[in-house]
Design a protein around this motif. Structure first.
Motif, PDB file in Angstrom:
ATOM      1  N   THR A  77       0.763  -1.281   0.109  1.00 17.13           N
ATOM      2  CA  THR A  77       0.069  -0.004   0.109  1.00 17.13           C
ATOM      3  C   THR A  77       0.940   1.285   0.026  1.00 17.13           C
ATOM      4  OG1 THR A  77      -0.201  -0.125   2.497  1.00 17.13           O
ATOM      5  CG2 THR A  77      -1.944  -1.140   0.935  1.00 17.13           C
ATOM      6  N   SER A  78       2.219   1.083   0.161  1.00 16.95           N
ATOM      7  CA  SER A  78       3.117   2.193   0.148  1.00 16.95           C
ATOM      8  C   SER A  78       3.579   2.568  -1.301  1.00 16.95           C
ATOM      9  CB  SER A  78       4.262   2.156   0.940  1.00 16.95           C
ATOM     10  OG  SER A  78       5.046   0.975   0.559  1.00 16.95           O
ATOM     11  N   GLY A  79       3.322   2.131  -2.230  1.00 17.41           N
ATOM     12  CA  GLY A  79       3.587   2.323  -3.506  1.00 17.41           C
ATOM     13  C   GLY A  79       5.083   2.163  -3.782  1.00 17.41           C
ATOM     14  N   LEU A  80       5.979   1.252  -3.234  1.00 19.36           N
ATOM     15  CA  LEU A  80       6.977   0.721  -3.114  1.00 19.36           C
ATOM     16  C   LEU A  80       7.423  -0.014  -4.627  1.00 19.36           C
ATOM     17  CD1 LEU A  80      10.138   0.968  -2.075  1.00 19.36           C
ATOM     18  CD2 LEU A  80       9.241  -1.215  -1.006  1.00 19.36           C
ATOM     19  N   TYR A  81       6.535  -0.820  -5.047  1.00 17.77           N
ATOM     20  CA  TYR A  81       6.661  -1.772  -5.929  1.00 17.77           C
ATOM     21  C   TYR A  81       5.948  -1.520  -7.330  1.00 17.77           C
ATOM     22  CZ  TYR A  81       9.029  -4.555  -2.552  1.00 17.77           C
ATOM     23  OH  TYR A  81       9.914  -4.854  -1.408  1.00 17.77           O
ATOM     24  N   ALA A  82       6.549  -1.479  -8.498  1.00 18.60           N
ATOM     25  CA  ALA A  82       5.813  -1.414  -9.612  1.00 18.60           C
ATOM     26  C   ALA A  82       5.317  -2.780 -10.029  1.00 18.60           C
ATOM     27  CB  ALA A  82       6.666  -0.968 -10.896  1.00 18.60           C
ATOM     28  N   GLU A  83       6.003  -3.914 -10.049  1.00 19.31           N
ATOM     29  CA  GLU A  83       5.329  -5.361 -10.143  1.00 19.31           C
ATOM     30  C   GLU A  83       5.724  -6.242  -8.858  1.00 19.31           C
ATOM     31  OE1 GLU A  83       6.393  -5.230 -14.970  1.00 19.31           O
ATOM     32  OE2 GLU A  83       7.450  -6.768 -13.543  1.00 19.31           O
ATOM     33  N   ILE A  84       4.745  -7.208  -8.673  1.00 18.29           N
ATOM     34  CA  ILE A  84       4.821  -8.290  -7.883  1.00 18.29           C
ATOM     35  C   ILE A  84       4.409  -9.461  -8.179  1.00 18.29           C
ATOM     36  CG2 ILE A  84       3.828  -8.898  -5.383  1.00 18.29           C
ATOM     37  CD1 ILE A  84       3.583  -6.020  -4.864  1.00 18.29           C
ATOM     38  N   VAL A  85       5.191 -10.645  -8.226  1.00 15.86           N
ATOM     39  CA  VAL A  85       4.596 -12.126  -8.335  1.00 15.86           C
ATOM     40  C   VAL A  85       4.593 -12.448  -7.071  1.00 15.86           C
ATOM     41  CG1 VAL A  85       5.061 -14.099  -9.437  1.00 15.86           C
ATOM     42  CG2 VAL A  85       5.967 -11.787 -10.612  1.00 15.86           C
ATOM     43  N   GLY A  86       3.217 -12.908  -6.769  1.00 13.52           N
ATOM     44  CA  GLY A  86       2.859 -13.571  -5.490  1.00 13.52           C
ATOM     45  C   GLY A  86       2.882 -15.118  -5.666  1.00 13.52           C
ATOM     46  N   ASN A  87       3.514 -15.719  -4.683  1.00  5.73           N
ATOM     47  CA  ASN A  87       3.594 -17.375  -4.490  1.00  5.73           C
ATOM     48  C   ASN A  87       3.189 -17.685  -3.420  1.00  5.73           C
ATOM     49  OD1 ASN A  87       5.764 -16.411  -2.891  1.00  5.73           O
ATOM     50  ND2 ASN A  87       7.139 -18.006  -3.806  1.00  5.73           N
ATOM     51  N   ARG A 122       0.653 -15.175   2.527  1.00  6.07           N
ATOM     52  CA  ARG A 122       1.006 -14.472   1.688  1.00  6.07           C
ATOM     53  C   ARG A 122       2.532 -14.282   1.514  1.00  6.07           C
ATOM     54  NH1 ARG A 122      -2.878 -11.800  -1.003  1.00  6.07           N
ATOM     55  NH2 ARG A 122      -5.020 -11.925  -0.213  1.00  6.07           N
ATOM     56  N   SER A 123       2.976 -14.226   0.319  1.00  4.59           N
ATOM     57  CA  SER A 123       4.472 -14.207   0.062  1.00  4.59           C
ATOM     58  C   SER A 123       4.716 -13.659  -1.546  1.00  4.59           C
ATOM     59  CB  SER A 123       5.123 -15.577   0.438  1.00  4.59           C
ATOM     60  OG  SER A 123       4.736 -16.703  -0.450  1.00  4.59           O
ATOM     61  N   ASN A 124       5.760 -13.240  -1.379  1.00  2.80           N
ATOM     62  CA  ASN A 124       6.037 -12.709  -2.840  1.00  2.80           C
ATOM     63  C   ASN A 124       7.428 -13.630  -3.416  1.00  2.80           C
ATOM     64  OD1 ASN A 124       4.482 -10.825  -2.875  1.00  2.80           O
ATOM     65  ND2 ASN A 124       5.662  -9.294  -2.196  1.00  2.80           N
ATOM     66  N   ALA A 125       7.286 -14.016  -4.428  1.00  2.00           N
ATOM     67  CA  ALA A 125       8.298 -14.711  -5.246  1.00  2.00           C
ATOM     68  C   ALA A 125       9.359 -13.711  -5.947  1.00  2.00           C
ATOM     69  CB  ALA A 125       7.958 -15.447  -6.606  1.00  2.00           C
ATOM     70  N   ARG A 126       8.678 -12.207  -6.502  1.00  4.69           N
ATOM     71  CA  ARG A 126       9.596 -11.426  -7.105  1.00  4.69           C
ATOM     72  C   ARG A 126       8.951 -10.116  -7.032  1.00  4.69           C
ATOM     73  NH1 ARG A 126       8.301  -9.322 -11.949  1.00  4.69           N
ATOM     74  NH2 ARG A 126       9.975  -8.089 -13.011  1.00  4.69           N
ATOM     75  N   THR A 127       9.655  -9.135  -6.775  1.00  5.21           N
ATOM     76  CA  THR A 127       9.269  -7.736  -6.609  1.00  5.21           C
ATOM     77  C   THR A 127      10.296  -6.817  -7.430  1.00  5.21           C
ATOM     78  OG1 THR A 127      10.580  -7.141  -4.393  1.00  5.21           O
ATOM     79  CG2 THR A 127       8.137  -7.772  -4.241  1.00  5.21           C
ATOM     80  N   LEU A 128       9.701  -5.721  -8.035  1.00  5.25           N
ATOM     81  CA  LEU A 128      10.564  -4.921  -8.802  1.00  5.25           C
ATOM     82  C   LEU A 128      10.087  -3.518  -8.568  1.00  5.25           C
ATOM     83  CD1 LEU A 128      12.413  -4.204 -11.269  1.00  5.25           C
ATOM     84  CD2 LEU A 128      10.311  -4.128 -12.715  1.00  5.25           C
ATOM     85  N   ASP A 129      11.045  -2.588  -8.030  1.00  2.86           N
ATOM     86  CA  ASP A 129      10.723  -1.306  -7.649  1.00  2.86           C
ATOM     87  C   ASP A 129      10.828  -0.332  -8.533  1.00  2.86           C
ATOM     88  OD1 ASP A 129      13.366  -0.443  -7.603  1.00  2.86           O
ATOM     89  OD2 ASP A 129      13.791  -0.754  -5.337  1.00  2.86           O
ATOM     90  N   TRP A 130      10.244   0.719  -8.392  1.00  2.00           N
ATOM     91  CA  TRP A 130      10.364   1.755  -9.224  1.00  2.00           C
ATOM     92  C   TRP A 130      11.558   2.456  -9.665  1.00  2.00           C
ATOM     93  CZ3 TRP A 130       5.892   2.552 -11.912  1.00  2.00           C
ATOM     94  CH2 TRP A 130       4.665   2.015 -11.278  1.00  2.00           C
ATOM     95  N   ASP A 131      12.811   2.047  -8.947  1.00  2.83           N
ATOM     96  CA  ASP A 131      14.002   2.237  -9.564  1.00  2.83           C
ATOM     97  C   ASP A 131      14.818   1.265 -10.036  1.00  2.83           C
ATOM     98  OD1 ASP A 131      13.917   4.719  -8.206  1.00  2.83           O
ATOM     99  OD2 ASP A 131      14.571   3.919  -6.179  1.00  2.83           O
ATOM    100  N   GLY A 132      13.964   0.051 -10.380  1.00  2.00           N
ATOM    101  CA  GLY A 132      14.666  -0.955 -11.240  1.00  2.00           C
ATOM    102  C   GLY A 132      15.327  -2.048 -10.606  1.00  2.00           C
ATOM    103  N   ASN A 133      14.956  -1.999  -9.259  1.00  2.97           N
ATOM    104  CA  ASN A 133      15.678  -2.853  -8.212  1.00  2.97           C
ATOM    105  C   ASN A 133      14.795  -4.321  -8.182  1.00  2.97           C
ATOM    106  OD1 ASN A 133      17.894  -1.177  -7.537  1.00  2.97           O
ATOM    107  ND2 ASN A 133      16.535  -0.124  -6.376  1.00  2.97           N
ATOM    108  N   GLU A 134      15.236  -5.422  -8.656  1.00  2.00           N
ATOM    109  CA  GLU A 134      14.475  -6.582  -8.538  1.00  2.00           C
ATOM    110  C   GLU A 134      14.841  -7.495  -7.224  1.00  2.00           C
ATOM    111  OE1 GLU A 134      12.751  -9.616 -11.737  1.00  2.00           O
ATOM    112  OE2 GLU A 134      14.710  -8.825 -12.128  1.00  2.00           O
TER     113      GLU A 134
END
Length: 185
Positions: free
Chosen positions: A93-103, A119-131
């Protein structure tokens, strides 16, 4: 809603130009689109699709941020312009991630019929391009020849360090062996 369209069983299109289709879907945001089963698109121009896997008449897959997109099972795209796919992601809800893949996962108790969601995430990509990945990266260079070695080379990157290994873990040209650090980016 004005110029809205709903089709299916208990589909609701409340937002202006909203479109809902399927079972128990709701498109309440202006220009939003909800499709599938128990999905909610409430953000302006948002899109929710898939199997919401909702319980107690709650929506499972939700796109509530402006221009957000949630797809899969029980996914939550809560921030603006966010794309979420997979299943049962950790909401942002903070707007940190552009993309999230949940697993994540969900288990239903056979006696009480109560659903427990992890709830958990397999992958996240933030707005600065850090994955960030929960697992490993395994990239292959097939049948490459390096200093006289013909075989499969495997490159692994952990943070800023790149490692190399071979299928048989023998030395490559006597100087580069399995697990050797090739570079630091």
């Amino acid at each position: 809603g004005q110029q809205a369209h709903a089709e299916g069983n208990a589909a609701i299109a409340e937002g202006i130009h909203a479109h809902a289709e399927g079972l128990g879907t709701k498109a309440s945001g202006y220009h939003s689109h909800a499709e599938g089963v128990m999905t909610l698109a409430s953000g302006f121009g948002s899109h929710a699709e898939g199997n919401g896997d909702g319980t107690n008449l709650q929506y499972g897959t939700q796109a509530t941020g402006r221009g957000s997109h949630a797809e899969g099972m029980g996914t939550l795209a809560k921030s603006d312009a966010q794309h979420v796919q997979g299943k049962y992601n950790i909401e942002d809800t903070s707007g940190l991630y552009a993309e999230i893949v949940g697993n994540g996962s969900a288990v239903i108790d056979p006696i009480t019929h109560i659903r427990t969601v992890t709830r958990s995430n397999a992958r996240t990509l933030d707005w600065d391009g850090n994955e960030k990945l929960a697992g490993e990266i395994d990239a292959y260079v097939r049948t490459a020849t390096v200093a006289g070695y013909a075989g499969n080379l495997h490159l692994y990157r952990f943070g800023r360090v790149v490692f190399m290994s071979t299928d048989d873990f023998r030395s490559v040209s006597g100087s580069v062996t399995s697990g050797t650090v090739l570079s630091q980016v």
